[in-house]
Scaffold this motif. Structure first.
Motif, PDB file in Angstrom:
ATOM      1  N   LEU A 187       0.831  -1.211   0.000  1.00 43.27           N
ATOM      2  CA  LEU A 187       0.000   0.000   0.000  1.00 43.27           C
ATOM      3  C   LEU A 187       0.864   1.259   0.000  1.00 43.27           C
ATOM      4  O   LEU A 187       0.544   2.240  -0.676  1.00 43.27           O
ATOM      5  N   GLY A 188       1.973   1.214   0.757  1.00 43.36           N
ATOM      6  CA  GLY A 188       2.866   2.365   0.826  1.00 43.36           C
ATOM      7  C   GLY A 188       3.692   2.564  -0.421  1.00 43.36           C
ATOM      8  O   GLY A 188       3.787   3.677  -0.954  1.00 43.36           O
ATOM      9  N   VAL A 189       4.293   1.486  -0.929  1.00 47.95           N
ATOM     10  CA  VAL A 189       5.188   1.572  -2.084  1.00 47.95           C
ATOM     11  C   VAL A 189       4.434   1.969  -3.351  1.00 47.95           C
ATOM     12  O   VAL A 189       4.921   2.769  -4.153  1.00 47.95           O
ATOM     13  N   THR A 190       3.233   1.416  -3.542  1.00 43.15           N
ATOM     14  CA  THR A 190       2.481   1.670  -4.775  1.00 43.15           C
ATOM     15  C   THR A 190       1.649   2.943  -4.724  1.00 43.15           C
ATOM     16  O   THR A 190       1.182   3.419  -5.755  1.00 43.15           O
ATOM     17  N   GLY A 191       1.463   3.483  -3.527  1.00 45.89           N
ATOM     18  CA  GLY A 191       0.600   4.651  -3.402  1.00 45.89           C
ATOM     19  C   GLY A 191      -0.869   4.290  -3.248  1.00 45.89           C
ATOM     20  O   GLY A 191      -1.724   5.164  -3.074  1.00 45.89           O
TER      21      GLY A 191
END
Length: 196
Positions: free
Chosen positions: A29-33
């Motif tokens: 969720l964080g890496v992909t936005g």
């Protein structure tokens, strides 16, 4: 006691698997936005939702462990993709401690809720977990870094105080609502599958 509410401090194979899966979801969720949902004029984060789900399904140890990994990811991200305010997230008291506490406050709120409507129990516990994240992170920034935070953003200390409060309200409320809705739906679905 509700099905799925774990009290044992021991961690078994299933708990380790759940920690791994939910931590991976939080990181993706964080890496992909994908963990940031635009609700104009803000972007609400749901990156802490896996921590809340882990705490409700498997107990405070699992919730805290997923929160720990989420917090460590936050530190790594602040180092690898820095912004002007990344220095605050390099401190574990800002980025890790509040995320560990999400799992603990969620679990014990869920355990203390005594209504016969399980959805209400889940919504309230998820809301408390989400607010733990918002208040914990912003509170630590306020307590530890108010002056340097203001300086790097070219604000007065007074304006920085108002800005932190504004972020807490404008982001915190949508995040709390989203967290409650998503968590209640996911936990209810998983509990239904477990009962079969």
């Amino acid at each position: 006691m509700e099905k799925g509410l774990r009290t044992s401090p021991r961690i078994g194979t299933r708990q380790i698997t759940v920690i791994g899966m939910l931590s991976a979801i939080s990181i993706v969720l964080g890496v992909t936005g994908l963990g940031f949902i635009p609700i104009p004029p803000v972007k609400a984060t749901i990156m802490h939702v896996p921590v809340i789900i882990g705490a409700m399904l498997e107990g405070p140890v699992v919730g805290a462990a997923v929160g720990l990994i989420f917090g460590i990811f936050s530190v790594v991200q602040s180092i690898t993709t820095p912004t002007p305010v990344s220095f605050v997230f390099m401190n574990p008291l800002v980025s890790i401690l509040p995320r560990i506490l999400i799992g603990i406050t969620t679990y014990y709120t869920y355990k203390m809720m005594k209504t016969n409507v399980k959805t209400i129990n889940m919504v309230v516990a998820a809301a408390v977990g989400s607010l733990t994240n918002t208040i914990g992170v912003l509170g630590m920034i306020f307590l530890l870094y108010l002056e340097p935070y203001a300086k790097v953003l070219h604000l007065s200390v007074s304006a920085a105080k108002k800005g932190i409060l504004a972020v807490g309200i404008t982001n915190g409320i949508p995040e709390t609502i989203l967290s409650a809705v998503i968590t209640a739906a996911v936990v209810a679905s998983i509990n239904k599958i477990r009962r079969k």
